[in-house]
Design an enzyme around this catalytic site. Sequence first.
Site, PDB file in Angstrom:
ATOM      1  CG  ASN A 186      -1.869   1.143   1.294  1.00 44.77           C
ATOM      2  OD1 ASN A 186      -1.481   2.290   1.052  1.00 44.77           O
ATOM      3  ND2 ASN A 186      -3.110   0.859   1.634  1.00 44.77           N
ATOM      4  CG  ASP A 244      -4.262  -8.041   9.797  1.00 45.62           C
ATOM      5  OD1 ASP A 244      -4.322  -7.757   8.584  1.00 45.62           O
ATOM      6  OD2 ASP A 244      -5.098  -8.761  10.360  1.00 45.62           O
ATOM      7  CG  HIS A 255      -6.514   2.094  14.101  1.00 42.72           C
ATOM      8  ND1 HIS A 255      -7.068   3.188  13.474  1.00 42.72           N
ATOM      9  CD2 HIS A 255      -6.374   1.158  13.126  1.00 42.72           C
ATOM     10  CE1 HIS A 255      -7.247   2.921  12.186  1.00 42.72           C
ATOM     11  NE2 HIS A 255      -6.827   1.708  11.949  1.00 42.72           N
TER      12      HIS A 255
END
Length: 203
Positions: free
Chosen positions: A16, A75, A189
Amino acid sequence: MSRRFDDKRILVATHNAGKLDEMRQLFAPYGVEVVGAAEMNLAEPEETETTFVGNARIKARAAVEVTGLPALADDSGIEVEALDNAPGVYTADWAETPNGRDFFMAMTKTHRLLEEKSAPHPRKARFCATFVLAWPDGHEEIFAGRATGTLVWPMRGATGHGYDPMFQPDGHDRTYAEMDPAEKNRISHRADAFAQLIAGCFG
């Protein structure tokens, strides 16, 4: 006590480009060169685990084995309290279509499931990001970041990605998708997990 990171290069096991750029900016003050999985021509391993840490470990270990470099993988996903913490590790799967990922579809599905079970408001959720930093000698460090909030409907905002238009973080009156990316990245997060990584391995 976490292991101190003394290498000059780190492989971020992601294809990404946006995430890679974000990591380069975050690591810049620490004098670490960041290389990405695509630059190293790495294949994307199949994520077969049922936990965030399990899938992050698969990606980190696969990258280490091929390159011999220490590797960082993450993840992430969203857990919806009223849906027994689904979609969780399967967040991306809920968005899969034959033509790529469609998070508008995934968010619509999430809202429909909440409505079908008449889930009470506020509809609590949390974004989760788990980092695994793996070394060639087998050592690894794990850092789990969280951001709690509520789900809103209809969706709001045009920035961000994934479930950002549906997620309003606690203490804020805007969704992630209504925030400037820099503001979101300070409270996300992933920012939480990264702060733990820096404190543990670079502090």
